[in-house]
Design a protein around this motif. Structure first.
Motif, PDB file in Angstrom:
ATOM      1  N   VAL A   1      35.006  45.891  43.433  1.00 27.26           N
ATOM      2  CA  VAL A   1      35.740  46.727  44.394  1.00 27.26           C
ATOM      3  C   VAL A   1      36.615  47.655  43.557  1.00 27.26           C
TER       4      VAL A   1
ATOM      5  N   MET B   1      40.748  40.715  40.445  1.00 29.33           N
ATOM      6  CA  MET B   1      40.026  40.565  41.718  1.00 29.33           C
ATOM      7  C   MET B   1      39.090  41.746  41.949  1.00 29.33           C
ATOM      8  N   PHE B   2      39.612  42.955  41.721  1.00 27.70           N
ATOM      9  CA  PHE B   2      38.800  44.154  41.934  1.00 27.70           C
ATOM     10  C   PHE B   2      37.608  44.180  40.974  1.00 27.70           C
TER      11      PHE B   2
ATOM     12  N   VAL C   1      39.367  35.032  38.018  1.00 22.76           N
ATOM     13  CA  VAL C   1      40.592  35.834  38.210  1.00 22.76           C
ATOM     14  C   VAL C   1      41.774  35.203  37.473  1.00 22.76           C
TER      15      VAL C   1
ATOM     16  N   ASN D   1      36.095  41.697  39.371  1.00 29.03           N
ATOM     17  CA  ASN D   1      35.096  40.653  39.615  1.00 29.03           C
ATOM     18  C   ASN D   1      34.363  40.841  40.935  1.00 29.03           C
ATOM     19  N   ALA D   2      35.080  41.338  41.941  1.00 29.75           N
ATOM     20  CA  ALA D   2      34.452  41.520  43.256  1.00 29.75           C
ATOM     21  C   ALA D   2      33.753  42.869  43.356  1.00 29.75           C
TER      22      ALA D   2
END
Lengths: 472, 166
Positions: free
Chosen positions: B118, B112-113, B51, B115-116
């Motif tokens: 989401v 974040m979204f 991130v 990589n996760a």
């Protein structure tokens, strides 16, 4: 000399009142994760008291909105302005609400980076307060321009007029600073809410509501991968928000410091404004969190230790603000500038003495009571004091804005200013607008961060060993 | 591919299961925890989240854009005031800084979204609502031959419930 027996168990005072200025925070009455979920989710059930408070807030907001329409129709002349005092309640209230918005990010971001444990139970409330306070503040420059439908001229975008904003104007600096602050603080609030919304989703039985919560949580699953990226992103957002907090109110202070008016054109303004903003924000946090912990039965989450620590921060910022007030007088005296000296004399002992003394008593004298540990842990006193701090900080902005404009360089410029019923209505309406959003928030989403509270609660272990807290 | 989902009441039991499964060379393991725990990061031995790269790139792009828009506008519509510079870097640092924070912050969330993985439109196999509450979960995928061994490993580690998921 009596010898101390080191074999005896020592009752450490720190165990009774842990040092929560560090990450060492304890919630002895919270036993397990299920209790956290149940009790915090339980605060979302509406009550008659909440409906009543929301009704009052909506009425105040509607009154303010109606008066704004009246002002748009009849003109800005109804706002109590008289040359040269063309900045009045609207700019004062703008600065007041931006200031309120600062404590949220201070508590959620700066205290997070410093690992101050006491932030954990109050930061969600403070973050939501920040977002709604900045939303409220943003209305006032738009109200103040008189023709609110033209506000978008301040935003740089390609247009057929081929006209761009004046980038050397503090008004354009404000637009960038406030919009960035609103966007980042809303993002910070929402990112922190995602895991909690997922928890609510998994507890929800109503299929429609469950589906809505699933959408709002973005399908969050609490997987190790999600947490790994989440914690890192949260850290970077906090790192970005920290200088942002300091920059936004500095930029707001430039609205004044860049102007050539007595009392305004001074380099002390940015730190003075930032300290005042944090002080006023903490005051509003007390105003909000103390009723919430009482009426939502959250006393074992937001403990007296947390309030005690926040009160120390309040006392510290009060003294910083007091020092800034004294420094302003010293600068005026040391400058040898008669206009500046006259202005400060007029502020405290002349025309505006009553406003200046409200400011000084509320912001510098009354908070000194927080040197007493008993009063720091007395919620009734803290709540009452917070109301005085809110009042004092509104008057601080009054004292900054009005006396300078009403007592400029030449005696023929000296005049008086009195707010009209339109100004006062919009001020009252702004409180209605703020509390309407806040009250709606606290019954839709958790007012205490579920996942962060769980980090404090020791996890169940097969093999007993030390609890080192979560990864947040 | 099929998988087994284990429910654990204790944190160390779940992390022990992850370690044991990794020793058995089971690669596709997902752990579920109600709150972020360093113990899982240690058990997985995962590197630092990427991130930070999104943050850095977003911040640099934002700062560049913030300075550029102010300088370009001043140059395009110059306001000449008595010997003062048309583009003045001191006040324009406000734009550089604010847009750096804005774009850097939003890129962080995007990172974040991304990589996760989401937003997630459907709940994935191996998730149980209990994992948002008090329990920990470990979901491991393997071939038909490995499933039996995965189940045994989870039970040995202390799983209170193990079930097949696909």
């Amino acid at each position: 000399m009596a010898m101390r027996n080191y074999d005896e168990p020592v009752v450490d005072a720190a165990l009774r009142r842990p040092n929560i200025a560090s990450a060492d925070i304890q919630l002895p009455a919270v036993r397990d994760y299920e209790q956290v979920d149940r009790e915090i989710a339980g605060t979302l059930a509406p009550s008659f008291g909440w409906f009543g408070a929301l009704g009052v807030a909506i009425l105040l907001f509607l009154w303010g909105a109606g008066v704004w329409i009246y002002q748009i129709y009849w003109g800005l002349g109804n706002a109590g302005y008289a040359p040269p005092v063309m900045w009045g309640v609207y700019i004062i209230t703008f600065v007041f609400w931006v200031g309120i918005g600062h404590a949220g990010t201070l508590i959620s971001a700066i205290l997070y980076l410093f690992r101050a444990g006491f932030r954990t139970t109050i930061y969600r409330c403070a973050e939501a307060m920040t977002v709604f306070a900045v939303m409220t503040a943003g209305l006032f420059p738009i109200i103040h321009i008189g023709r609110p439908w033209k506000f978008f001229w301040l935003i740089p975008y390609p247009n057929w007029r081929l006209i761009w904003p004046q980038f050397k104007s503090p008004l354009v600096w404000d637009v960038f600073a406030i919009l960035t602050y609103l966007t980042i603080s809303s993002t910070f609030l929402y990112v922190g809410l995602i895991p909690d919304i997922a928890t609510l989703r998994d507890r929800e039985r109503n299929p429609v509501r469950k589906q809505m919560l699933a959408v709002l949580s973005f399908g969050w699953r609490n997987s190790d991968s999600e947490w790994r990226h989440f914690t890192r992103a949260y850290l970077f957002l906090a790192a970005f928000s920290t200088p942002l907090v300091l920059s936004v109110h500095s930029v707001v202070s430039f609205d004044f410091a860049m102007a050539l008016a007595p009392g305004w054109h001074t380099t002390i303004f940015p730190p003075y404004f930032v300290a005042g903003a944090i002080f006023s924000g903490i005051g509003m946090v007390f105003t909000i969190i103390i009723p919430i912990r009482k009426f939502f039965n959250l006393k074992h989450y937001v403990t007296l230790n947390h309030l005690d620590a926040a009160a120390k921060l309040c006392l510290f910022t009060s003294m910083v603000v007091g020092c800034a007030y004294l420094m302003e007088f010293w600068v005026a005296w040391y400058s040898g500038n008669e206009v500046e000296q006259n202005y400060f004399w007029n502020r405290v002992f002349g025309q505006w003495w009553w406003a200046a003394w409200i400011m000084l008593i509320c912001n510098c004298v009354l908070p000194l009571s927080l040197f007493s540990q008993k009063l720091r842990r007395n919620t009734v006193w803290l709540f009452g004091l917070s109301l005085f701090i809110n009042l004092g900080m509104w008057f601080e902005r009054f004292v900054i804005v009005v006396p300078s404009l009403s007592h400029e360089f030449e005696p023929w410029q000296w005049t008086h200013y009195a707010p009209s019923w339109v100004d006062i209505s919009l001020l009252v309406g702004s409180f209605g607008w703020f509390f309407m959003w806040f009250l709606l928030f606290i019954k839709q989403l958790p007012v205490v961060a579920i996942s962060e509270i769980k980090e404090i609660v020791p996890p169940k272990m097969r093999h007993a060993h030390g609890h080192h807290g979560g990864a947040h | 591919m099929q998988g087994m989902m284990g429910v654990f009441r204790e944190l160390d039991a779940a992390t022990d299961a992850v370690r044991a499964l990794r020793q058995e060379r089971i690669d596709r393991i997902t752990a579920y925890t109600p709150t972020p725990r360093h113990e899982f990061e240690e058990a997985f031995g995962t590197p630092a989240s990427p991130v930070r790269r999104f943050t850095l790139i977003g911040g640099l792009l934002g700062a560049t854009f913030g300075y550029w828009i102010a300088i370009w506008c001043s140059d395009y519509w110059p306001l000449v005031v008595g010997g003062k510079p048309i583009a003045s870097w001191v006040p324009y640092t406000i734009f550089g800084f604010e847009v750096m924070v804005l774009i850097g912050g939003l890129s962080t969330v995007f990172g974040m979204f991304a990589n996760a993985r989401v937003p997630r439109l459907v709940m994935t196999v191996g998730y149980d609502p209990r994992f948002a509450q008090g329990n920990y979960g470990v979901y491991a995928e393997g071939t038909q031959q490995q499933l039996r061994s995965i189940e045994d490993t989870m039970r040995r580690a202390g799983a209170v419930e193990v079930q097949g998921a696909r």
